[in-house]
Design a protein around this motif. Sequence first.
Motif, PDB file in Angstrom:
ATOM      1  N   SER A  75       5.173  24.977  -6.320  1.00  0.00           N
ATOM      2  CA  SER A  75       5.163  25.765  -4.993  1.00  0.00           C
ATOM      3  C   SER A  75       5.543  24.943  -4.291  1.00  0.00           C
ATOM      4  O   SER A  75       5.860  23.861  -3.233  1.00  0.00           O
ATOM      5  N   PRO A  76       6.890  26.202  -3.445  1.00  0.00           N
ATOM      6  CA  PRO A  76       8.035  25.341  -2.866  1.00  0.00           C
ATOM      7  C   PRO A  76       7.836  25.210  -1.495  1.00  0.00           C
ATOM      8  O   PRO A  76       8.454  24.132  -0.210  1.00  0.00           O
ATOM      9  N   SER A  77       6.305  25.334  -1.127  1.00  0.00           N
ATOM     10  CA  SER A  77       5.911  25.131   0.132  1.00  0.00           C
ATOM     11  C   SER A  77       5.220  24.177   0.054  1.00  0.00           C
ATOM     12  O   SER A  77       4.731  23.151   1.022  1.00  0.00           O
ATOM     13  N   ARG A  78       4.754  23.261  -0.784  1.00  0.00           N
ATOM     14  CA  ARG A  78       4.007  22.136  -0.883  1.00  0.00           C
ATOM     15  C   ARG A  78       5.222  21.372  -1.111  1.00  0.00           C
ATOM     16  O   ARG A  78       6.206  20.996  -1.678  1.00  0.00           O
ATOM     17  N   PHE A  79       4.984  19.880   0.078  1.00  0.00           N
ATOM     18  CA  PHE A  79       5.768  18.553  -0.151  1.00  0.00           C
ATOM     19  C   PHE A  79       4.425  17.728  -0.352  1.00  0.00           C
ATOM     20  O   PHE A  79       3.060  17.104   0.246  1.00  0.00           O
ATOM     21  N   VAL A  80       5.045  16.420  -0.643  1.00  0.00           N
ATOM     22  CA  VAL A  80       4.471  14.967  -1.384  1.00  0.00           C
ATOM     23  C   VAL A  80       5.239  14.437  -0.461  1.00  0.00           C
ATOM     24  O   VAL A  80       6.551  13.601  -0.207  1.00  0.00           O
ATOM     25  N   LEU A  81       4.727  13.279   1.003  1.00  0.00           N
ATOM     26  CA  LEU A  81       5.047  12.443   1.779  1.00  0.00           C
ATOM     27  C   LEU A  81       4.617  11.138   1.068  1.00  0.00           C
ATOM     28  O   LEU A  81       3.843  10.944   0.302  1.00  0.00           O
ATOM     29  N   LEU A  82       6.086   9.960   0.519  1.00  0.00           N
ATOM     30  CA  LEU A  82       5.056   9.112   0.277  1.00  0.00           C
ATOM     31  C   LEU A  82       5.740   7.724   0.757  1.00  0.00           C
ATOM     32  O   LEU A  82       7.104   7.626   0.986  1.00  0.00           O
TER      33      LEU A  82
ATOM     34  N   VAL B 222       0.772  -1.077  -0.134  1.00  0.00           N
ATOM     35  CA  VAL B 222       0.095  -0.598   0.065  1.00  0.00           C
ATOM     36  C   VAL B 222       0.704   1.103   0.154  1.00  0.00           C
ATOM     37  O   VAL B 222       1.779   1.428   1.041  1.00  0.00           O
ATOM     38  N   LEU B 223       0.497   2.286  -0.695  1.00  0.00           N
ATOM     39  CA  LEU B 223       1.421   3.320  -0.578  1.00  0.00           C
ATOM     40  C   LEU B 223       0.652   4.474  -0.101  1.00  0.00           C
ATOM     41  O   LEU B 223      -0.709   5.100  -0.418  1.00  0.00           O
ATOM     42  N   GLU B 224       1.450   5.325   0.668  1.00  0.00           N
ATOM     43  CA  GLU B 224       0.749   6.060   1.322  1.00  0.00           C
ATOM     44  C   GLU B 224       1.010   7.851   0.803  1.00  0.00           C
ATOM     45  O   GLU B 224       2.323   7.186   0.366  1.00  0.00           O
ATOM     46  N   VAL B 225       0.190   8.245   0.761  1.00  0.00           N
ATOM     47  CA  VAL B 225       0.726   9.739  -0.320  1.00  0.00           C
ATOM     48  C   VAL B 225       0.235  10.935   1.142  1.00  0.00           C
ATOM     49  O   VAL B 225      -1.446  11.199   1.401  1.00  0.00           O
ATOM     50  N   ALA B 226       0.643  11.682   1.574  1.00  0.00           N
ATOM     51  CA  ALA B 226       0.534  12.727   2.237  1.00  0.00           C
ATOM     52  C   ALA B 226       0.970  13.973   0.861  1.00  0.00           C
ATOM     53  O   ALA B 226       1.868  14.507   1.487  1.00  0.00           O
ATOM     54  N   LEU B 227       0.261  15.320   1.121  1.00  0.00           N
ATOM     55  CA  LEU B 227      -0.223  15.912   0.849  1.00  0.00           C
ATOM     56  C   LEU B 227       0.172  17.142   1.805  1.00  0.00           C
ATOM     57  O   LEU B 227      -0.686  16.945   2.705  1.00  0.00           O
ATOM     58  N   ILE B 228       1.432  17.470   2.483  1.00  0.00           N
ATOM     59  CA  ILE B 228       1.692  19.044   2.887  1.00  0.00           C
ATOM     60  C   ILE B 228       2.010  19.746   2.767  1.00  0.00           C
ATOM     61  O   ILE B 228       3.034  20.345   1.622  1.00  0.00           O
ATOM     62  N   GLU B 229       1.603  21.090   3.174  1.00  0.00           N
ATOM     63  CA  GLU B 229       1.859  21.885   2.995  1.00  0.00           C
ATOM     64  C   GLU B 229       2.527  23.212   4.109  1.00  0.00           C
ATOM     65  O   GLU B 229       1.929  22.584   5.579  1.00  0.00           O
ATOM     66  N   VAL B 230       3.110  23.614   3.788  1.00  0.00           N
ATOM     67  CA  VAL B 230       4.826  23.711   5.177  1.00  0.00           C
ATOM     68  C   VAL B 230       4.600  26.111   5.330  1.00  0.00           C
ATOM     69  O   VAL B 230       3.662  25.665   4.461  1.00  0.00           O
ATOM     70  N   THR B 231       4.268  26.005   5.890  1.00  0.00           N
ATOM     71  CA  THR B 231       3.962  27.359   6.366  1.00  0.00           C
ATOM     72  C   THR B 231       5.242  28.082   5.759  1.00  0.00           C
ATOM     73  O   THR B 231       6.425  27.921   5.696  1.00  0.00           O
ATOM     74  N   PRO B 232       5.268  28.724   5.224  1.00  0.00           N
ATOM     75  CA  PRO B 232       5.811  30.007   4.740  1.00  0.00           C
ATOM     76  C   PRO B 232       6.810  30.393   5.221  1.00  0.00           C
ATOM     77  O   PRO B 232       6.546  30.739   5.979  1.00  0.00           O
ATOM     78  N   GLY B 233       8.240  30.467   4.971  1.00  0.00           N
ATOM     79  CA  GLY B 233       9.447  30.901   6.085  1.00  0.00           C
ATOM     80  C   GLY B 233      10.193  29.250   5.881  1.00  0.00           C
ATOM     81  O   GLY B 233      11.036  29.455   6.767  1.00  0.00           O
ATOM     82  N   HIS B 234       8.804  28.426   6.836  1.00  0.00           N
ATOM     83  CA  HIS B 234       9.753  27.372   7.284  1.00  0.00           C
ATOM     84  C   HIS B 234      10.338  25.933   6.534  1.00  0.00           C
ATOM     85  O   HIS B 234      10.017  24.937   7.017  1.00  0.00           O
ATOM     86  N   GLU B 235      10.225  26.401   5.026  1.00  0.00           N
ATOM     87  CA  GLU B 235      10.922  25.229   4.399  1.00  0.00           C
ATOM     88  C   GLU B 235      12.198  24.173   4.573  1.00  0.00           C
ATOM     89  O   GLU B 235      11.953  23.542   4.731  1.00  0.00           O
ATOM     90  N   ASP B 236      12.927  25.695   5.042  1.00  0.00           N
ATOM     91  CA  ASP B 236      14.141  24.892   4.926  1.00  0.00           C
ATOM     92  C   ASP B 236      14.630  24.141   6.308  1.00  0.00           C
ATOM     93  O   ASP B 236      14.853  22.554   6.660  1.00  0.00           O
ATOM     94  N   ASP B 237      13.652  24.628   7.553  1.00  0.00           N
ATOM     95  CA  ASP B 237      13.473  24.496   8.704  1.00  0.00           C
ATOM     96  C   ASP B 237      12.449  22.995   8.918  1.00  0.00           C
ATOM     97  O   ASP B 237      13.311  21.515   9.363  1.00  0.00           O
ATOM     98  N   PHE B 238      11.485  22.591   8.026  1.00  0.00           N
ATOM     99  CA  PHE B 238      10.998  21.142   7.481  1.00  0.00           C
ATOM    100  C   PHE B 238      11.847  20.148   7.052  1.00  0.00           C
ATOM    101  O   PHE B 238      12.056  19.159   7.198  1.00  0.00           O
ATOM    102  N   ALA B 239      12.366  20.665   6.126  1.00  0.00           N
ATOM    103  CA  ALA B 239      13.462  19.502   5.732  1.00  0.00           C
ATOM    104  C   ALA B 239      14.539  18.496   6.287  1.00  0.00           C
ATOM    105  O   ALA B 239      14.817  17.417   6.703  1.00  0.00           O
ATOM    106  N   ALA B 240      14.555  19.851   7.496  1.00  0.00           N
ATOM    107  CA  ALA B 240      15.502  19.828   8.407  1.00  0.00           C
ATOM    108  C   ALA B 240      14.723  17.933   9.496  1.00  0.00           C
ATOM    109  O   ALA B 240      15.397  17.588   9.562  1.00  0.00           O
ATOM    110  N   ALA B 241      13.860  18.895  10.002  1.00  0.00           N
ATOM    111  CA  ALA B 241      13.694  18.403  10.494  1.00  0.00           C
ATOM    112  C   ALA B 241      13.104  16.977  10.145  1.00  0.00           C
ATOM    113  O   ALA B 241      13.239  15.586  11.026  1.00  0.00           O
ATOM    114  N   TYR B 242      12.679  16.690   8.695  1.00  0.00           N
ATOM    115  CA  TYR B 242      11.570  16.015   8.465  1.00  0.00           C
ATOM    116  C   TYR B 242      13.691  14.911   8.321  1.00  0.00           C
ATOM    117  O   TYR B 242      13.330  13.546   8.383  1.00  0.00           O
ATOM    118  N   ALA B 243      14.723  14.836   7.837  1.00  0.00           N
ATOM    119  CA  ALA B 243      15.971  15.025   8.514  1.00  0.00           C
ATOM    120  C   ALA B 243      16.103  14.078   9.506  1.00  0.00           C
ATOM    121  O   ALA B 243      16.367  12.684   9.020  1.00  0.00           O
TER     122      ALA B 243
END
Length: 97
Positions: A46-53, A2-23
Amino acid sequence: MVLEVALIEVTPGHEDDFAAAYAQAHAIIVAVQGCRSVRMTRGIESPSRFVLLVEWDSVQAHEQNFRGTEAFDRWRALIGPHFAAPPRVEHFVDVPA
């Protein structure tokens, strides 16, 4: 599988912090029984939009082995503060060719 697809909207300006937290959070989810693979992508237009697979053995593996556990709480504590809104999460299966 099964593939879980999560569409994640990150608060603008938090993109790099989100990526670091994901790491950091990545190690939590890949250690969960029934998790086969994890991949995060980021929008170009849309650089504030992430997709988790996430590939799971089953929906039950996702919900019982992860969503209802302390591992999920740790995962969400790392990445959740950067969400602009709750993620939209759905499960998919392959369509035979």
